[in-house]
Design an enzyme around this catalytic site. Structure first.
Site, PDB file in Angstrom:
ATOM      1  N   TYR A 229       0.931  -1.247  -0.054  1.00  0.00           N
ATOM      2  CA  TYR A 229      -0.153   0.047  -0.088  1.00  0.00           C
ATOM      3  C   TYR A 229       0.933   1.278   0.038  1.00  0.00           C
ATOM      4  O   TYR A 229       1.962   1.400   0.716  1.00  0.00           O
ATOM      5  CB  TYR A 229      -0.777  -0.150   1.138  1.00  0.00           C
ATOM      6  CG  TYR A 229      -1.697   1.639   1.527  1.00  0.00           C
ATOM      7  CD1 TYR A 229      -2.944   1.537   0.508  1.00  0.00           C
ATOM      8  CD2 TYR A 229      -1.227   2.404   1.905  1.00  0.00           C
ATOM      9  CE1 TYR A 229      -3.768   2.589   0.817  1.00  0.00           C
ATOM     10  CE2 TYR A 229      -2.025   3.609   2.165  1.00  0.00           C
ATOM     11  CZ  TYR A 229      -3.229   3.711   1.420  1.00  0.00           C
ATOM     12  OH  TYR A 229      -3.874   4.835   1.560  1.00  0.00           O
TER      13      TYR A 229
ATOM     14  N   GLU B  64      -3.051   7.607  -4.281  1.00  0.00           N
ATOM     15  CA  GLU B  64      -3.103   6.628  -3.448  1.00  0.00           C
ATOM     16  C   GLU B  64      -2.959   5.394  -4.443  1.00  0.00           C
ATOM     17  O   GLU B  64      -3.706   5.238  -5.510  1.00  0.00           O
ATOM     18  CB  GLU B  64      -4.395   6.199  -2.612  1.00  0.00           C
ATOM     19  CG  GLU B  64      -4.641   4.796  -2.312  1.00  0.00           C
ATOM     20  CD  GLU B  64      -5.828   4.839  -1.443  1.00  0.00           C
ATOM     21  OE1 GLU B  64      -6.042   4.740  -0.291  1.00  0.00           O
ATOM     22  OE2 GLU B  64      -6.840   4.325  -2.046  1.00  0.00           O
TER      23      GLU B  64
END
Length: 386
Positions: free
Chosen positions: A109, A197
């Site tokens: 992530y 993101e």
């Protein structure tokens, strides 16, 4: 301003990030034609909506053949996806994205955003990427690290290594990850982004670092510098009332309550919403009319508020600084006569020319409820709709 995944990937690619080859389409036929040029063993079909959680909602599918792809695309296009970010009403799928498949060895992530408290850019990274990142944050927060970076033209190698150290990469994969961080940083600064993101960021079995998904949000106040980004805006993904509000330079956000709010100033608007909740009701919206409100602007604001079928009453709370209360009051009266408001309307005025404004309201002949202060206004509007 939000954009779609396929748009975010193209911008990242422009700045040097590696993304899977793919195409977006607005219909199944176009998608099938474009998919033929992909050199891949399997096809990854993705619904394009401005919301996360698509995978768990059935919005991401892996298909073996072009025939399977066409069948799945027909089922997905026009479907309403309900995720943890769409709310119970869901979001209709109006565009699709197909890309080549990847041989995933490890998922990470990675995100970056403006940290206003420190005036720095915060990178958030974890070696536990994928669909369950929210659960990771809740149950094992130690597996997520935050690295704050000073704003400058470039990001240092040292900062990049701090960001990716949790990935535990070596050799060429580590070099690729550092290069990616530099690309994302350059894109973040160069486009006036608020947030980038990548989830998941993957290491493939071929030892390649690839952005498998991407989400980008831009600073709306800086879009005048980036007309090419503004062109990416998809009005189908936005609340119709918020689109209408933007046309009149109104800051409007739809909420789920029953009391419509019209306020000047974001801070005062938040306080107004808080006191409505204090007295047991929920605000139906956030609406800041700004420093100057003409009759046309007030009328537009009232029409937008009343277009929400959940609104049972309206509270107008104005503190006259730049804005004169008598001008605002006349705008409210004129707009109210024009619109034919059928729900209780409480008005609280304070500041410049508030006495004159209150007199205009009292002599208007309309069923307006005048309030002395914010506390009084909240009590009156809550009482009026019970």
């Amino acid at each position: 301003m939000n954009i779609h995944e396929h748009q975010a990937k193209q911008i990242l690619k422009k700045y040097g990030a590696v993304v899977p080859e793919g195409f977006f389409a607005l219909n199944v036929e176009e998608l099938a034609v474009k998919a033929k040029s992909l050199k891949t063993e399997k096809f990854v079909l993705k619904a394009q909506i401005h919301a996360g959680g698509r995978g768990k909602a059935g919005g991401v599918k892996i298909l073996n053949t072009l025939e399977e792809l066409s069948t799945a695309a027909k089922e997905l296009l026009g479907k309403t996806l309900v995720t943890h970010q769409t709310g119970p009403e869901g979001r209709e799928v109006k565009r699709l994205y197909v890309e080549e498949s990847s041989n995933i060895e490890k998922e990470f992530y990675l995100s970056c955003l403006v940290d206003r408290a420190s005036s720095k850019i915060a990178f958030i990274s974890s070696d536990q990427g994928g669909m369950d990142i929210e659960e990771v944050a809740s149950k094992t927060p130690e597996k997520i690290i935050t690295t704050k970076v000073e704003i400058s033209d470039e990001i240092s190698d040292t900062a990049c290594e701090d960001i990716i150290k949790i990935f535990n990469l070596t050799d060429d994969a580590k070099k690729q990850a550092i290069s990616l961080i530099k690309s994302i940083y350059k894109m973040f600064i160069g486009t006036d982004a608020n947030m980038v993101e990548v989830n998941p960021l993957i290491l493939t079995k071929e030892k390649k670092i690839i952005c498998l998904d991407a989400k980008v949000n831009f600073d709306s106040n800086a879009l005048f510098r980036h007309p090419e980004i503004l062109e990416l805006r998809d009005l189908n993904e936005e609340e119709p009332t918020e689109i209408e509000a933007s046309k009149h330079d109104l800051a409007y956000i739809k909420l789920d309550g029953s009391i419509g709010c019209m306020v000047n100033g974001a801070g005062l608007a938040m306080a107004t919403m808080d006191i409505i909740k204090l007295y047991g009701k929920e605000p139906a919206n956030f609406l800041d009319v700004g420093g100057g409100a003409s009759k046309e602007k007030v009328s537009a604001a009232l029409k937008i508020i009343l277009s929400d079928k959940n609104v049972k009453g309206i509270l107008i709370n104005i503190f006259g600084g730049i804005m004169r209360c008598d001008v605002l009051a006349q705008g409210v009266v004129d707009a109210a006569k024009e619109i034919n408001i059928s729900v209780p309307l409480v008005v609280r005025l304070a500041g410049t020319n508030f006495k004159e404004g209150k007199k205009i309201l009292d002599n208007s002949g309309l069923k307006l409820i005048s309030a002395e202060d914010l506390d009084d206004a909240a009590k009156k509007i809550v009482g009026a709709i019970k």
